[in-house]
Design a protein around this motif. Structure first.
Motif, PDB file in Angstrom:
ATOM      1  N   ASP A 217       2.870  -5.636   2.819  1.00 32.59           N
ATOM      2  CA  ASP A 217       2.782  -4.797   4.012  1.00 32.59           C
ATOM      3  C   ASP A 217       2.911  -5.629   5.275  1.00 32.59           C
ATOM      4  O   ASP A 217       3.175  -5.096   6.340  1.00 32.59           O
TER       5      ASP A 217
ATOM      6  N   ALA B 143      -4.411  -4.343   3.724  1.00 31.48           N
ATOM      7  CA  ALA B 143      -4.460  -4.630   2.289  1.00 31.48           C
ATOM      8  C   ALA B 143      -5.899  -4.906   1.842  1.00 31.48           C
ATOM      9  O   ALA B 143      -6.332  -4.433   0.786  1.00 31.48           O
TER      10      ALA B 143
ATOM     11  N   GLU C  16       0.238  -9.151  -0.877  1.00 35.18           N
ATOM     12  CA  GLU C  16       0.546  -7.918  -0.142  1.00 35.18           C
ATOM     13  C   GLU C  16       1.835  -8.092   0.647  1.00 35.18           C
ATOM     14  O   GLU C  16       2.056  -9.121   1.269  1.00 35.18           O
TER      15      GLU C  16
ATOM     16  N   THR D 200       0.817  -1.219   0.000  1.00 33.99           N
ATOM     17  CA  THR D 200       0.000   0.000   0.000  1.00 33.99           C
ATOM     18  C   THR D 200       0.847   1.264   0.000  1.00 33.99           C
ATOM     19  O   THR D 200       0.371   2.321  -0.402  1.00 33.99           O
TER      20      THR D 200
END
Length: 180
Positions: A101, A107, A99, A68
């Motif tokens: 992150d 996410a 994702e 992100t």
């Protein structure tokens, strides 16, 4: 109008642009095991179910690693969504937005807000050496036989007709799409 501090303003503008560029190129540290085969990569879906790539053998797999905070990742996701939507009826092609992150809820909220329907996953194991990277976005395309045919670090134009056609060709045979 005469500026009182032209040097300070220039420095501030330079700093802002440099910071944005550094954020976009921020390194991602991912553990890797050089003895792990790519088919052993495990992913975790939104329901917490563990899925191994080996379970998807016989399918063409498109893995997109993103976060992100990664501006290039965010910029390419709309075209990935369009490709995914256009190939949704193809049973032999599997998409996975992974994702990086390490925050599946964040996410999922990000995807929901933008109405992305690409299957969303988190890493469930260390990345095999063939997929190791320090930068994202990264896209890995795996042929039906389990061979990695593309590992592209950086943005991809997922709306490319050539890419779409090559993915469809991969469902029929081992096609070379190393142009990426």
């Amino acid at each position: 109008m005469k500026l009182k501090y032209p040097f300070a303003i220039c420095f501030l503008v330079f700093f802002l642009f440099t910071s944005v560029e550094l954020i976009a190129q921020e390194e991602v540290t991912v553990t890797s095991d050089s003895d792990v085969d790519s088919s052993d990569l495990a992913l975790v879906d939104n329901d917490g179910k563990l899925i191994k790539l080996s379970e998807m053998k016989g399918k063409v797999i498109v893995l997109n690693f993103w976060a992100t905070w990664c501006q290039p990742c965010i910029a390419e996701l709309p075209s990935l969504q369009k490709l995914y939507s256009s190939l949704a009826s193809e049973d032999d092609i599997i998409f996975a937005a992974i994702e990086m992150d390490q925050d599946p809820e964040k996410a999922a909220k990000f995807f929901k807000k933008r109405k992305y329907t690409i299957p969303l996953y988190s890493l469930g194991s260390a990345l095999p050496s063939q997929m190791q990277t320090n930068s994202i976005p990264m896209t890995v395309i795996i042929a039906k036989n389990g061979e990695i045919v593309v590992k592209k670090i950086g943005m991809i134009d997922f709306e490319s007709a050539k890419l779409r056609n090559n993915l469809l060709q991969l469902t029929k045979e081992r096609a070379d799409i190393s142009y990426l």
